[in-house]
Design an enzyme around this catalytic site. Structure first.
Site, PDB file in Angstrom:
ATOM      1  N   GLY A   1       0.841  -1.198   0.015  1.00  0.00           N
ATOM      2  CA  GLY A   1      -0.114   0.055   0.073  1.00  0.00           C
ATOM      3  C   GLY A   1       0.776   1.382  -0.011  1.00  0.00           C
TER       4      GLY A   1
ATOM      5  N   GLY B   1       1.950   6.216   4.281  1.00  0.00           N
ATOM      6  CA  GLY B   1       1.512   7.276   4.845  1.00  0.00           C
ATOM      7  C   GLY B   1       2.288   8.659   5.271  1.00  0.00           C
TER       8      GLY B   1
ATOM      9  CE  LYS C   1      -3.418   2.823  10.396  1.00  0.00           C
ATOM     10  NZ  LYS C   1      -4.494   3.954  10.096  1.00  0.00           N
TER      11      LYS C   1
ATOM     12  CG  ASP D   1     -12.902   0.465  18.152  1.00  0.00           C
ATOM     13  OD1 ASP D   1     -12.526   1.788  18.617  1.00  0.00           O
ATOM     14  OD2 ASP D   1     -13.195  -0.601  19.045  1.00  0.00           O
TER      15      ASP D   1
END
Length: 587
Positions: free
Chosen positions: A320, A323, A339, A374
């Protein structure tokens, strides 16, 4: 003053009991609020219940520090307290919740980094609930007698059993509709309806404007889920839908939904029951869905620990697009992403670590409408460095070094979030056939609309910030630009007055921080050619300022919109649904 280990253990248990009784007291209010349509009260209760665990732990930690003073780091004392605590909770139904509460307090008082099995409860102290076909102590059975196995009779008995909690407007009609749905479902699966009995959880599951009877159908040595979805519309209580598919029930209990309010006396047996109808759902997720989010977090850590013990898998950088705010990694044996906030943010991001943490807290407290992942927040997790791939360690050292402590062969992660691992929407579009891509992109449109109805604007609508669950449902997981919809200013683009303004790369007009121009969404949302006209036909209003302003007006007027966690074709045909204020997908 010196206190005995027994006294300290009893003090700890007293604090847990105070927390859990308050938790259950709030939970038990849901039934009355549902019947009286006190939707604001239900939302207030949801927020209050989210806060009581942390506030109780804070008070308990302060009390312990005052009582034991310099003995707070006495490992032998804490080891003795743990032993006494184990003894006094051994015959309790909620002993696992109590052990997690004990850990929350002891780790802070003793300042634990990593895991200390001498003073806290660890993986080996917790049993994994089994999926067993056995009499259910948290359920009522219907149709067990050989002469009482007619589906219509069984469903009528269930509706009668819950008539006080859910006084249906048309119980006979609802019984007939539910019976027909079950008969059709069994016929499609080639299961005989003549040898059937049903168990239903004794407690009603409430969540905002919905109430749910959760059960299971035993037929021909198979277990099939049964969920009656009940609504109260202007005082008229109806069975709106029945769910009979494991995937649909799993979505109902999804990590992206708000927590249920359900009064559970025996949590372990309830988990066993729910696992029997959702065998793929993790124990941690089920505990969290019932409102025990701290114990769900503890169970998630135990799932990770077991995974590390049973495999040689290492933490890796997932596929992916990278970020700009978070450094993300995962491990193959667990469908979870980790994360960490970066030390520095890539241009053009202008946020701060505190603001990012605030966004996660907003999501935790907000109605996620089934469309926001969540997250669980962890501090000071300790791992062997050799469980991290070389490329990941390089990334961490370059981009999140402030968030780690290296001691010998161990790596302590100061702070991180965990989320359920999803397939990024942009990757899903690349890797799947056209029909599947069309379905998820239409669901992407519904996701944006349902977030808007729950007063959330994602801020960044790029496909890479959305993920696809294993059930093909689209949810949002990148929170650094998330805001309340009512805080946004939706505007039309000004008409350019010159050729230079028309061709400018940057806005030639003033743009404030919360200004949003829906017409621009088309410029950066690059749909595949076969999807574009279909999306425009169904979701073209997302590019029009009117949709957003109408939604803001609804929210500002105090309307609490309920997002139905099931698709439209599952609903029964009730005339009273017109203009009910319920927002639902047209699927």
């Amino acid at each position: 003053m010196t206190h005995s280990p027994r006294f300290l253990a009893e003090h700890m248990l007293s604090a847990f009991d105070a927390y859990h009784e308050r938790f259950r007291k709030i939970t038990r209010r849901a039934g009355k609020r549902f019947k009286t349509e006190d939707w604001k009260g239900i939302r207030s209760d949801a927020l209050e219940r989210l806060e009581i665990y942390s506030s109780t732990v804070d008070r308990t930690v302060s009390g312990f520090l005052e009582m034991i003073g310099d003995a707070q780091h006495n490992a032998k004392l804490w080891q003795a307290v743990k032993g006494e605590f184990m003894a006094i909770i051994s015959d309790r139904y909620e002993y696992q919740l109590a052990e997690t509460f004990y850990n929350s307090v002891s780790r802070r008082v003793f300042s634990v980094t990593g895991v200390n099995p001498q003073i806290e409860f660890t993986v080996s102290d917790f049993r994994i609930p089994l999926i067993e076909d056995k009499p259910c102590p948290v359920c009522s059975a219907f149709g067990n007698a050989p002469d009482d196995r007619n589906i219509r009779t069984i469903i009528s008995g269930i509706i009668t059993r819950f008539s006080e909690e859910l006084p249906l407007m048309d119980p006979d009609g609802d019984s007939q509709r539910v019976t027909r749905a079950i008969e059709n479902h069994l016929a499609q699966k080639d299961l005989s309806a003549s040898d059937i009995h049903i168990e239903v959880a004794d407690s009603v599951f409430y969540r905002y404007k919905g109430a749910y009877l959760i059960g299971r159908i035993h037929v021909q040595e198979t277990i099939n889920p049964l969920v009656l979805c009940v609504l109260n519309i202007s005082g008229k209580i109806i069975v709106d839908a029945v769910l009979l598919d494991t995937a649909e029930v799993s979505i109902l209990f999804s990590f992206a939904n708000a927590y249920f309010h359900v009064d559970v006396e025996n949590p372990e047996e309830m988990i066993n029951f729910l696992k029997s109808i959702m065998p793929e759902k993790r124990v941690s997720e089920i505990y969290t869905s019932l409102g025990y989010h701290k114990h769900g977090k503890a169970e998630l850590f135990r799932e990770l620990t077991r995974s590390l013990e049973q495999t040689d898998d290492r933490f890796e950088i997932p596929p992916g697009e990278e970020g700009m705010v978070m450094l993300v990694f995962t491990i193959a044996s667990l469908d979870v992403v980790f994360k960490m906030i970066r030390d520095r943010f890539e241009y053009p991001k202008k946020t701060t670590p505190d603001y990012i943490k605030n966004r996660y807290q907003l999501v935790f407290r907000h109605d996620r409408a089934g469309r926001l992942v969540d997250a669980q927040e962890f501090y000071h997790l300790k791992f062997d460095k050799d469980r991290f791939s070389k490329s990941l360690m390089q990334e961490i050292n370059q981009k999140a070094a402030k968030n780690i402590i290296e001691t010998g062969n161990e790596l302590v992660l100061r702070h991180l979030y965990t989320e359920r691992q999803l397939t990024p929407l942009d990757i899903y579009i690349q890797d799947n056939p056209p029909d599947a891509v069309t379905d998820v992109l239409l669901d992407y449109g519904w996701a944006i609309k349902e977030l808007a109805a729950s007063n959330i604007f994602p801020g960044d609508l790029f496909f890479k910030n959305f993920g696809v669950t294993r059930w093909g449902r689209v949810v949002f997981y990148d929170y650094d630009e998330l805001s309340l919809l009512t805080d946004c200013r939706f505007k039309k683009l000004p008409t350019p007055q010159s050729y230079d303004e028309m061709m400018a790369d940057e806005p030639w007009f003033p743009v404030d921080e919360n200004d949003v121009f829906p017409e621009e969404f088309r410029k950066f949302l690059h749909f595949p050619d076969h999807v574009q006209p279909i999306f425009e036909n169904i979701h073209g209003d997302l590019f029009d300022i009117q949709f957003w302003q109408d939604m803001q007006q609804k929210l500002n007027s105090g309307i609490i919109v309920h997002i139905l966690p099931y698709k439209n074709h599952r609903r029964f045909d009730h005339q009273i649904l017109e203009n009910s204020g319920i927002y639902y997908t047209q699927q």
